[in-house]
Motif scaffolding. Structure first.
Motif, mmCIF file in Angstrom:
data_model
loop_
_atom_site.group_PDB
_atom_site.id
_atom_site.type_symbol
_atom_site.label_atom_id
_atom_site.label_comp_id
_atom_site.label_asym_id
_atom_site.label_seq_id
_atom_site.Cartn_x
_atom_site.Cartn_y
_atom_site.Cartn_z
ATOM 1 N N TRP A 149 -2.152 28.280 -13.813
ATOM 2 C CA TRP A 149 -1.365 29.536 -13.506
ATOM 3 C C TRP A 149 -2.061 30.853 -13.902
ATOM 4 C CZ3 TRP A 149 0.758 33.604 -15.887
ATOM 5 C CH2 TRP A 149 2.150 34.143 -15.305
ATOM 6 N N LEU A 150 -2.695 30.896 -15.187
ATOM 7 C CA LEU A 150 -3.360 31.994 -15.884
ATOM 8 C C LEU A 150 -4.605 32.422 -14.759
ATOM 9 C CD1 LEU A 150 -3.183 31.040 -19.679
ATOM 10 C CD2 LEU A 150 -2.099 33.217 -18.337
ATOM 11 N N GLU A 151 -5.308 31.383 -14.380
ATOM 12 C CA GLU A 151 -6.323 31.644 -13.481
ATOM 13 C C GLU A 151 -6.073 32.481 -12.213
ATOM 14 O OE1 GLU A 151 -9.064 27.654 -14.437
ATOM 15 O OE2 GLU A 151 -7.863 27.892 -12.787
ATOM 16 N N LEU A 152 -4.889 32.297 -11.665
ATOM 17 C CA LEU A 152 -4.421 33.161 -10.672
ATOM 18 C C LEU A 152 -3.482 34.059 -10.862
ATOM 19 C CD1 LEU A 152 -2.973 29.832 -8.280
ATOM 20 C CD2 LEU A 152 -5.141 31.170 -8.230
ATOM 21 N N ARG A 155 -13.204 31.644 -1.702
ATOM 22 C CA ARG A 155 -12.556 30.728 -2.566
ATOM 23 C C ARG A 155 -10.964 30.924 -1.985
ATOM 24 N NH1 ARG A 155 -12.746 27.325 -6.664
ATOM 25 N NH2 ARG A 155 -15.133 28.031 -7.131
ATOM 26 N N ILE A 156 -10.257 30.069 -1.654
ATOM 27 C CA ILE A 156 -8.884 30.179 -1.193
ATOM 28 C C ILE A 156 -8.014 29.318 -2.281
ATOM 29 C CG2 ILE A 156 -7.146 30.035 0.521
ATOM 30 C CD1 ILE A 156 -9.667 31.867 1.247
ATOM 31 N N GLN A 157 -6.938 29.783 -2.749
ATOM 32 C CA GLN A 157 -6.164 28.977 -3.575
ATOM 33 C C GLN A 157 -4.600 29.296 -3.439
ATOM 34 O OE1 GLN A 157 -7.907 28.929 -7.531
ATOM 35 N NE2 GLN A 157 -8.644 30.558 -7.251
ATOM 36 N N TRP A 158 -3.714 28.316 -3.652
ATOM 37 C CA TRP A 158 -2.572 28.300 -3.353
ATOM 38 C C TRP A 158 -1.786 27.363 -4.054
ATOM 39 C CZ3 TRP A 158 -6.013 26.075 -0.241
ATOM 40 C CH2 TRP A 158 -5.765 24.622 0.142
ATOM 41 N N VAL A 159 -0.424 27.367 -4.105
ATOM 42 C CA VAL A 159 0.364 26.323 -4.808
ATOM 43 C C VAL A 159 1.449 25.774 -3.855
ATOM 44 C CG1 VAL A 159 2.007 26.135 -6.853
ATOM 45 C CG2 VAL A 159 0.227 27.791 -7.019
ATOM 46 N N ASP A 215 4.456 22.819 -3.763
ATOM 47 C CA ASP A 215 5.614 21.645 -4.215
ATOM 48 C C ASP A 215 5.004 21.627 -5.872
ATOM 49 O OD1 ASP A 215 6.707 21.247 -1.857
ATOM 50 O OD2 ASP A 215 5.140 19.964 -1.114
ATOM 51 N N GLY A 216 4.542 22.872 -6.352
ATOM 52 C CA GLY A 216 4.370 22.610 -7.931
ATOM 53 C C GLY A 216 2.860 22.198 -7.985
ATOM 54 N N GLU A 217 2.033 21.901 -7.279
ATOM 55 C CA GLU A 217 0.647 21.523 -7.231
ATOM 56 C C GLU A 217 -0.188 22.690 -6.838
ATOM 57 O OE1 GLU A 217 -0.550 18.699 -8.595
ATOM 58 O OE2 GLU A 217 1.702 17.897 -8.996
ATOM 59 N N PHE A 218 -1.356 22.844 -7.624
ATOM 60 C CA PHE A 218 -2.171 23.864 -7.390
ATOM 61 C C PHE A 218 -3.415 23.193 -6.377
ATOM 62 C CE2 PHE A 218 -0.266 25.091 -11.296
ATOM 63 C CZ PHE A 218 -0.266 26.550 -11.172
ATOM 64 N N HIS A 219 -3.704 24.047 -5.585
ATOM 65 C CA HIS A 219 -4.756 23.824 -4.361
ATOM 66 C C HIS A 219 -5.794 24.657 -4.290
ATOM 67 C CE1 HIS A 219 -2.118 20.428 -3.196
ATOM 68 N NE2 HIS A 219 -1.073 21.227 -3.277
ATOM 69 N N GLY A 220 -6.970 24.406 -3.994
ATOM 70 C CA GLY A 220 -7.869 25.313 -3.771
ATOM 71 C C GLY A 220 -9.184 24.736 -2.756
ATOM 72 N N PHE A 221 -9.740 25.548 -2.234
ATOM 73 C CA PHE A 221 -10.930 25.097 -1.473
ATOM 74 C C PHE A 221 -11.919 26.248 -1.396
ATOM 75 C CE2 PHE A 221 -13.631 25.131 2.544
ATOM 76 C CZ PHE A 221 -13.654 23.955 2.431
ATOM 77 N N THR A 222 -13.062 26.057 -1.603
ATOM 78 C CA THR A 222 -14.344 26.881 -1.560
ATOM 79 C C THR A 222 -15.359 26.537 -0.580
ATOM 80 O OG1 THR A 222 -15.917 28.096 -2.955
ATOM 81 C CG2 THR A 222 -15.380 25.951 -3.479
ATOM 82 N N THR A 223 -15.934 27.598 0.087
ATOM 83 C CA THR A 223 -17.096 27.306 0.880
ATOM 84 C C THR A 223 -18.379 26.905 0.171
ATOM 85 O OG1 THR A 223 -17.763 29.546 0.783
ATOM 86 C CG2 THR A 223 -16.293 29.167 2.562
ATOM 87 N N GLY A 224 -18.303 27.115 -1.085
ATOM 88 C CA GLY A 224 -19.577 27.047 -1.867
ATOM 89 C C GLY A 224 -20.375 28.272 -1.457
ATOM 90 N N ASN A 227 -1.946 24.138 6.675
ATOM 91 C CA ASN A 227 -1.095 23.947 5.633
ATOM 92 C C ASN A 227 -1.093 24.724 4.325
ATOM 93 O OD1 ASN A 227 0.033 21.931 7.223
ATOM 94 N ND2 ASN A 227 -1.791 20.634 6.702
ATOM 95 N N LEU A 228 -1.270 26.171 4.523
ATOM 96 C CA LEU A 228 -1.526 26.992 3.197
ATOM 97 C C LEU A 228 0.006 27.545 3.247
ATOM 98 C CD1 LEU A 228 -4.727 28.978 3.907
ATOM 99 C CD2 LEU A 228 -4.461 26.854 2.892
ATOM 100 N N VAL A 229 0.334 27.839 1.698
ATOM 101 C CA VAL A 229 1.686 27.996 1.680
ATOM 102 C C VAL A 229 1.374 29.558 0.738
ATOM 103 C CG1 VAL A 229 3.690 27.802 0.274
ATOM 104 C CG2 VAL A 229 2.449 25.840 1.330
ATOM 105 N N THR A 230 2.171 30.581 1.105
ATOM 106 C CA THR A 230 2.082 31.754 0.430
ATOM 107 C C THR A 230 2.780 31.995 -0.860
ATOM 108 O OG1 THR A 230 4.030 32.575 1.489
ATOM 109 C CG2 THR A 230 2.054 33.344 2.320
ATOM 110 N N PRO A 231 2.134 32.406 -1.876
ATOM 111 C CA PRO A 231 1.184 33.643 -1.887
ATOM 112 C C PRO A 231 -0.121 32.697 -1.813
ATOM 113 C CG PRO A 231 2.191 33.405 -4.190
ATOM 114 C CD PRO A 231 2.915 32.567 -3.118
ATOM 115 N N ILE A 232 -0.993 33.186 -1.266
ATOM 116 C CA ILE A 232 -2.349 32.661 -0.876
ATOM 117 C C ILE A 232 -3.490 33.764 -1.851
ATOM 118 C CG2 ILE A 232 -4.241 32.135 0.773
ATOM 119 C CD1 ILE A 232 -2.023 31.857 2.690
ATOM 120 N N PHE A 233 -4.272 33.267 -2.603
ATOM 121 C CA PHE A 233 -5.169 33.945 -3.416
ATOM 122 C C PHE A 233 -6.641 33.768 -2.760
ATOM 123 C CE2 PHE A 233 -1.729 32.675 -6.005
ATOM 124 C CZ PHE A 233 -1.377 34.015 -6.899
ATOM 125 N N VAL A 234 -7.243 34.995 -2.199
ATOM 126 C CA VAL A 234 -8.214 35.068 -1.446
ATOM 127 C C VAL A 234 -9.304 35.731 -2.320
ATOM 128 C CG1 VAL A 234 -9.461 35.531 0.627
ATOM 129 C CG2 VAL A 234 -7.026 35.033 0.629
#
Length: 327
Positions: free
Chosen positions: A52-55, A274-278, A280-289, A311-318
């Motif tokens: 949570w703090l990272e976002l 890097r794309i991150q989102w939450v 259903d209470g779970e943190f998700h992320g994807f990065t191109t490297g 299947n991204l859910v807002t808010p989306i951290f880009v």
């Protein structure tokens, strides 16, 4: 309740308390939850608070007086995280300055304005920087964790110099880095480690618009960071960056008339998205490297690879991380 349940070994109540805490992490609770989780060895809750703090460090906790309750070691760990979201490097510098001010002013009950924080540090003795004083030396690791080389706006550099928190040798090094980059066609020759030196720029998609972009200027090179919503029902988005020409209509006259604009035809760039989102209470992320591409003004090479996710859910951290290697 959580402490009593843990002490009396009421496992069901402990689990229920943890579930409630996981669902209610916020700027007002995250520090207390983290310290309770660490005290009673609740690893999942610790991980949730850290994610949570990272976002939300910059645009969540960083905007509240509860920032003062964040432990030193936790703040340092989050600053070093590769998943940390920030709109830019200067925003992180401001958060650390606010945190430091709150440690030095424990009776403050409301978060002051940035100008008040600047005035406070500027009022201290000028014989040396705050970090070089006895009471400031222990805070040096926090500022060492920042990527101050990513602060490129003159007004922001002037503010850093005015506050006199970091040593003058650090400020001179920053100026030297920027000067050498401008003279060297953008090359960041002294910043070779992408994972710790890349400049980070980001934005948050709060609702699924059809289009969102940010203009980025680095050492005379202009890029547009883009996000497109392809299907808001399925949460389908695409993300990419592209180089801009000096006469691109998206650039206002005010944006370029007082700034350097490189006419270099190509610019090699190492970048990642890097794309991150939450959900259903779970943190998700994807990065191109790490990606490496030579950007030009025209043709297919003016645009990066397109990252498309479903299947991204807002808010989306880009977050776009960018580094100009020696050419």
């Amino acid at each position: 309740v959580f402490a009593v349940a843990k002490t009396l070994r009421f496992d069901y109540l402990v689990k229920r308390c943890e579930e409630i805490m996981l669902a209610t992490v916020s700027p007002f609770t995250v520090s207390d939850y983290y310290q309770a989780a660490r005290k009673f060895d609740r690893h999942h809750l610790i991980s949730c608070c850290e994610k949570w703090l990272e976002l939300n460090l910059v645009q969540g906790l960083g905007l509240q007086i509860q920032l003062r309750d964040l432990p030193f070691d936790v703040l340092q760990k989050i600053l070093k995280s590769s998943r940390l979201y920030t709109p830019n490097e200067y925003a992180l510098y401001k958060v650390v300055c606010y945190w430091l001010f709150l440690q030095l002013s424990p009776r403050i009950q409301l978060l002051p304005s940035l100008s008040s924080v600047i005035t406070y540090f500027n009022s201290l003795p000028k014989n040396c920087s705050f970090l070089e004083r006895e009471e400031g030396y222990n805070y040096m690791p926090l500022f060492s964790a920042l990527r101050l080389q990513g602060v490129t706006e003159p007004i922001h550099l002037e503010t850093i110099e005015k506050m006199n928190i970091i040593p003058r040798t650090w400020v001179l090094k920053l100026m030297n880095l920027h000067y050498r980059a401008l003279q060297g066609g953008g090359d960041m020759s002294l910043m070779m480690d992408f994972s710790s030196s890349a400049l980070r720029y980001g934005f948050i998609i709060q609702q699924p618009p059809q289009y969102q972009s940010e203009i980025l200027s680095i050492h005379g090179f202009y890029f547009e960071l883009k996000a497109h919503c392809l299907d808001d029902v399925d949460g389908n988005f695409c993300f990419y960056m592209q180089r801009l020409k000096p006469n691109d209509p998206i650039l206002s006259l005010g944006a370029v008339e007082r700034q350097t604009f490189s006419m270099r035809q190509d610019r090699e760039v190492v970048y990642s998205i890097r794309i991150q989102w939450v959900a259903d209470g779970e943190f998700h992320g994807f990065t191109t490297g790490e990606k490496r591409q030579r950007f030009t003004f025209t043709g297919a090479a003016c645009k990066s690879e397109v990252l498309t996710l479903d299947n991204l859910v807002t808010p989306i951290f880009v977050t776009f991380s960018i580094l100009f290697p020696p050419s």
